[in-house]
Write a protein that holds these residues in place. Sequence first.
Motif, short mmCIF file in Angstrom:
data_model
loop_
_atom_site.label_atom_id
_atom_site.label_comp_id
_atom_site.label_asym_id
_atom_site.label_seq_id
_atom_site.Cartn_x
_atom_site.Cartn_y
_atom_site.Cartn_z
N ALA A 9 13.71 57.19 41.58
CA ALA A 9 13.69 56.38 40.36
C ALA A 9 13.23 54.94 40.62
CB ALA A 9 15.08 56.36 39.72
N VAL A 12 8.05 52.63 43.72
CA VAL A 12 7.09 53.52 44.41
C VAL A 12 7.47 54.98 44.22
CG1 VAL A 12 6.08 54.17 46.62
CG2 VAL A 12 6.56 51.76 46.16
N VAL A 30 15.94 62.35 44.18
CA VAL A 30 17.32 61.91 44.41
C VAL A 30 17.36 60.39 44.31
CG1 VAL A 30 19.30 61.98 45.98
CG2 VAL A 30 17.56 63.78 46.10
N ASP A 31 18.36 59.89 43.61
CA ASP A 31 18.49 58.43 43.52
C ASP A 31 19.93 58.06 43.16
OD1 ASP A 31 15.95 56.23 43.08
OD2 ASP A 31 17.98 55.53 42.67
N PHE A 33 20.46 55.03 41.80
CA PHE A 33 20.23 54.02 40.76
C PHE A 33 20.77 52.63 41.13
CE2 PHE A 33 19.53 58.04 38.74
CZ PHE A 33 18.34 57.81 38.07
N THR A 35 18.92 50.28 42.65
CA THR A 35 17.82 49.42 42.14
C THR A 35 16.85 50.23 41.28
OG1 THR A 35 16.51 49.78 44.15
CG2 THR A 35 17.92 47.84 44.12
N GLY A 36 17.07 51.53 41.19
CA GLY A 36 16.17 52.39 40.41
C GLY A 36 16.48 52.35 38.92
N VAL A 57 22.23 59.06 49.21
CA VAL A 57 21.82 59.84 50.39
C VAL A 57 22.52 59.38 51.67
CG1 VAL A 57 19.58 60.56 49.45
CG2 VAL A 57 19.72 58.48 50.79
N SER A 58 23.15 58.23 51.64
CA SER A 58 23.91 57.79 52.82
C SER A 58 25.27 58.49 52.89
CB SER A 58 24.17 56.28 52.77
OG SER A 58 22.99 55.58 52.60
N ALA A 78 14.33 56.04 49.73
CA ALA A 78 15.51 55.31 49.24
C ALA A 78 15.78 54.12 50.15
CB ALA A 78 16.71 56.24 49.23
N ALA A 80 16.70 49.56 49.26
CA ALA A 80 16.29 48.32 48.60
C ALA A 80 15.06 47.81 49.35
CB ALA A 80 17.41 47.30 48.67
N ALA A 81 14.16 47.13 48.63
CA ALA A 81 12.90 46.74 49.27
C ALA A 81 12.57 45.27 49.09
CB ALA A 81 11.76 47.60 48.74
N ALA A 118 9.42 56.17 54.77
CA ALA A 118 8.79 54.95 54.24
C ALA A 118 9.32 53.77 55.02
CB ALA A 118 9.09 54.80 52.75
N SER A 119 8.59 53.40 56.07
CA SER A 119 8.95 52.18 56.80
C SER A 119 8.19 51.01 56.19
CB SER A 119 8.64 52.36 58.30
OG SER A 119 9.10 51.23 59.01
N VAL A 176 4.51 50.54 55.28
CA VAL A 176 3.97 50.15 53.98
C VAL A 176 3.91 48.62 53.90
CG1 VAL A 176 4.38 50.26 51.49
CG2 VAL A 176 4.97 52.24 52.93
N THR A 179 3.23 46.09 48.22
CA THR A 179 2.65 46.94 47.18
C THR A 179 3.12 46.42 45.83
OG1 THR A 179 2.65 48.81 48.70
CG2 THR A 179 2.56 49.34 46.36
N1 LIG Z 1 7.12 48.07 47.40
C1 LIG Z 1 6.76 47.55 48.56
O1 LIG Z 1 6.01 46.56 48.61
C2 LIG Z 1 7.25 48.17 49.85
C3 LIG Z 1 6.78 47.62 51.05
C4 LIG Z 1 7.24 48.17 52.24
C5 LIG Z 1 8.09 49.26 52.24
N2 LIG Z 1 8.49 49.78 51.06
C6 LIG Z 1 9.45 50.90 51.11
O2 LIG Z 1 9.18 51.83 50.08
C7 LIG Z 1 10.40 52.36 49.56
C8 LIG Z 1 10.45 52.18 48.06
O3 LIG Z 1 10.38 50.80 47.74
P1 LIG Z 1 10.32 50.30 46.22
O4 LIG Z 1 9.49 49.09 46.20
O5 LIG Z 1 9.99 51.43 45.34
O6 LIG Z 1 11.84 49.86 46.01
P2 LIG Z 1 12.83 50.18 44.78
O7 LIG Z 1 14.01 49.32 44.99
O8 LIG Z 1 12.10 50.07 43.49
O9 LIG Z 1 13.17 51.70 45.02
C9 LIG Z 1 14.13 52.14 45.94
C10 LIG Z 1 14.92 53.26 45.30
O10 LIG Z 1 15.88 53.78 46.23
C11 LIG Z 1 17.12 54.00 45.53
N3 LIG Z 1 18.18 53.97 46.53
C12 LIG Z 1 18.57 52.93 47.31
N4 LIG Z 1 19.59 53.29 48.10
C13 LIG Z 1 19.86 54.60 47.83
C14 LIG Z 1 20.78 55.54 48.35
N5 LIG Z 1 21.68 55.19 49.30
N6 LIG Z 1 20.77 56.79 47.85
C15 LIG Z 1 19.89 57.15 46.90
N7 LIG Z 1 18.98 56.30 46.37
C16 LIG Z 1 18.95 55.04 46.85
C17 LIG Z 1 17.18 52.88 44.51
O11 LIG Z 1 18.05 53.11 43.44
C18 LIG Z 1 15.72 52.81 44.06
O12 LIG Z 1 15.46 53.69 42.99
C19 LIG Z 1 11.54 51.64 50.30
O13 LIG Z 1 11.97 52.46 51.36
C20 LIG Z 1 10.86 50.41 50.84
O14 LIG Z 1 11.49 49.94 52.00
C21 LIG Z 1 8.11 49.25 49.86
#
Ligand SMILES: NC(=O)c1ccc[n+]([C@@H]2O[C@H](COP(=O)([O-])OP(=O)(O)OC[C@H]3O[C@@H](n4cnc5c(N)ncnc54)[C@H](O)[C@@H]3O)[C@@H](O)[C@H]2O)c1
Length: 319
Positions: A9, A12, A30-31, A33, A35-36, A57-58, A78, A80-81, A118-119, A176, A179
């Motif tokens: 959710a 990305v 799976v999420d 929520f 930050t989703g 998922v933890s 999953a 926070a980013a 997704a690192s 990554v 983005t």
């Molecule tokens: N967007 C970027 O610029 C960027 C850059 C580098 C890496 N990434 C990686 O890409 C991935 C997605 O990033 P994003 O920008 O979409 O962030 P985001 O915060 O929008 O999405 C992360 C999602 O993971 C969920 N989540 C967090 N902890 C969870 C848990 N314990 N169990 C289930 N769900 C959980 C959140 O609710 C959220 O929906 C992350 O792993 C991030 O580290 C993103």
Amino acid sequence: MNVVITGAAGFVGSHLCERFLSEGACVFGVDNFSTGVSGNLSDAVRNPAFQLLTADVSHDFDDVISRAAAPDIVLHLASAASPLEYSVRSIETMEVNSAGSAHCLEWCKRVGARFVFASTSEAYGDPTEHPQSEEYWGNVNPIGPRSCYDESKRFGEALSMAYSRLHGVDVRIARVFNTYGPRMRAHDGRVVPNFIRQALCGDAVTVYGEGSQTRSFCFVEDLCEGLYRLATRQSASGTVVNLGNPDERTIAELAEVVSRLIGVPLRVEHGPLPVDDPRRRCPDISRAKRLLGWEPTTNLEEGLSKTIAYFRGELVAAK
Ligand SMILES: NC(=O)c1ccc[n+]([C@@H]2O[C@H](COP(=O)([O-])OP(=O)(O)OC[C@H]3O[C@@H](n4cnc5c(N)ncnc54)[C@H](O)[C@@H]3O)[C@@H](O)[C@H]2O)c1
């Protein structure tokens, strides 16, 4: 093809669910929520090939295993980013990239599935080599305010490689880079939504430091194409690949482009540079080109125009 996407959710994750669904895959999202946003999945949930489970998922991985069909691929997004979010959720961020990754990897080992992690380019820290290739080991402060993110992603990478070496799990790691695109949250603290929100509201944009630090901005559809290829190409097994756009810009330049595209005069307010903020960030994507035939195709102006249109819609809807 059965695919599990954690963080479905999120910004990305939700685009990636749609990318796999468009290829005819069955997607189990799976999420928790944290930050989703459920609205990110409003298209996906209309597709009968998509299922969503609210779980952490933890901690609640048994729920995932008991509800999902045996996967062919698990994509672990999953976490926070944004620096704002992982600083207030630092322990959860470390848990999801360590325990969460371990749960996914153990499941992949058991059912013979592929694991995609997704690192992040943050694994390079404040880099002393430029541009950053996958061979560079990074320059990370292990106890600084960003370490909960940088170090837990590095741990997730190391754990993935240990499962590959010891148990033969087919792992693929994406580093990554920044983005952006529709579905970023207006207040998530990242620079693109910050600038767009501020400029659309007629406020000055906040530039930390002088604005001479650089970033390379990749449009989300390009990133998802890269992740899709990384997950599905045989040639990518056991590798780490940078996914990002090598079009490096200063933050000052980004502020100028956003203001121009929105059609407002550029007004800048300067704030203090965050601790351990990387000065330069630009991916070397030779490996992604060679292994995946991938490179970004959306230029910054085009991607920002789509993102601005999305934020305008969100602002109107919020009134
Ligand atoms: N967007 C970027 O610029 C960027 C850059 C580098 C890496 N990434 C990686 O890409 C991935 C997605 O990033 P994003 O920008 O979409 O962030 P985001 O915060 O929008 O999405 C992360 C999602 O993971 C969920 N989540 C967090 N902890 C969870 C848990 N314990 N169990 C289930 N769900 C959980 C959140 O609710 C959220 O929906 C992350 O792993 C991030 O580290 C993103």
